[in-house]
Design an enzyme around this catalytic site. Structure first.
Site, PDB file in Angstrom:
ATOM      1  CB  CYS A 172       1.823   8.663   8.690  1.00  0.00           C
ATOM      2  SG  CYS A 172       0.246   7.299   8.442  1.00  0.00           S
TER       3      CYS A 172
ATOM      4  NE  ARG B  93      -0.219   0.545   5.010  1.00  0.00           N
ATOM      5  CZ  ARG B  93       0.830   1.293   5.387  1.00  0.00           C
ATOM      6  NH1 ARG B  93       1.013   2.269   4.540  1.00  0.00           N
ATOM      7  NH2 ARG B  93       1.471   1.105   6.532  1.00  0.00           N
TER       8      ARG B  93
ATOM      9  CB  ILE C 135      -9.860   4.305   5.980  1.00  0.00           C
ATOM     10  CG1 ILE C 135     -11.227   3.498   6.287  1.00  0.00           C
ATOM     11  CG2 ILE C 135      -9.950   4.982   4.562  1.00  0.00           C
ATOM     12  CD1 ILE C 135     -12.676   4.506   6.284  1.00  0.00           C
TER      13      ILE C 135
END
Length: 223
Positions: A182, A74, A165
């Site tokens: 992140c 991803r 998500i």
């Protein structure tokens, strides 16, 4: 029942191993592309794990021995999945949505924002930061304190999306300390429960279904 309808799979009551989920997603994506399976939204929960997206930086993995670490296809950087976090994997045919990945990511963000609004929580986008953010007051200097409440990471294969998500309902937020979530060091993470919202996983699953209909405007079925 039309093969073009979207089916929902709920399996968040029992944690699903990450590698099992990826294998099933890849199988579903291939079947959707071949026109022999419906598009799907899969709601689930994972055991504790750190996953590294395609942009992950080695230095952002602070505690590699704490939980299993998995490299995944991803987009994005390091994130944490675990109990109390509701994951929604969306396997959708983007050729029906203009073959526009940027718009699709925007729609995923809106999906989360609308879902949080069901609990009177204002989720917001931030330029240059992935995910959805909420404000948590101000510090002693008057600076707004912001924290991430939902992560977004997608992959597209032959115009079929997967991954998706994750919304922090009531995870152990200390588990995020083993990574730089992140790649963002200046802001923390939060959850609905930390914000004082007594939401359950079932509550958020219901809100996600409602908000999906609004954002994506498609007929769905539950399996």
């Amino acid at each position: 029942m039309s093969i073009n309808s979207i089916e929902w799979k709920d399996s968040w009551e029992y944690p699903t191993e990450y590698d099992v989920a990826v294998t099933e997603m890849e199988r579903n994506v291939a079947a959707i592309r071949e026109g022999i399976a419906r598009q799907r939204v899969w709601l689930l929960e994972h055991p504790p794990i750190y996953t590294a997206g395609t942009a992950a930086q080695p230095g952002d993995l602070l505690d590699p021995d704490r939980f299993p670490v998995v490299q995944t296809g991803r987009g994005g950087q390091y994130t944490y999945h675990g109990p109390g976090q509701l994951v929604a994997y969306a396997m959708l045919d983007l050729t029906e949505r203009g073959s526009d990945v940027r718009k699709y990511v925007h729609d995923l963000e809106q999906w989360v924002i609308d879902t949080l609004a069901e609990f009177s929580v204002k989720g917001e986008r931030r330029e240059g930061r992935v995910g959805i953010w909420v404000e948590q007051g101000r510090d002693s200097n008057g600076t707004v304190i912001e924290a991430k409440i939902a992560a977004i990471g997608v992959r597209v294969r032959r115009w079929v999306s997967y991954h998706g998500i994750s919304v922090n309902v009531e995870p152990d937020l200390e588990h995020f300390s083993g990574i730089v979530p992140c790649g963002i060091q200046d802001h923390g993470v939060t959850s609905l429960v930390e914000l004082g919202i007594p939401a359950t996983m079932a509550d958020v699953a219901d809100a996600l279904r409602t908000s999906f209909e609004t954002v994506f405007d498609r007929k769905t079925v539950k399996i």
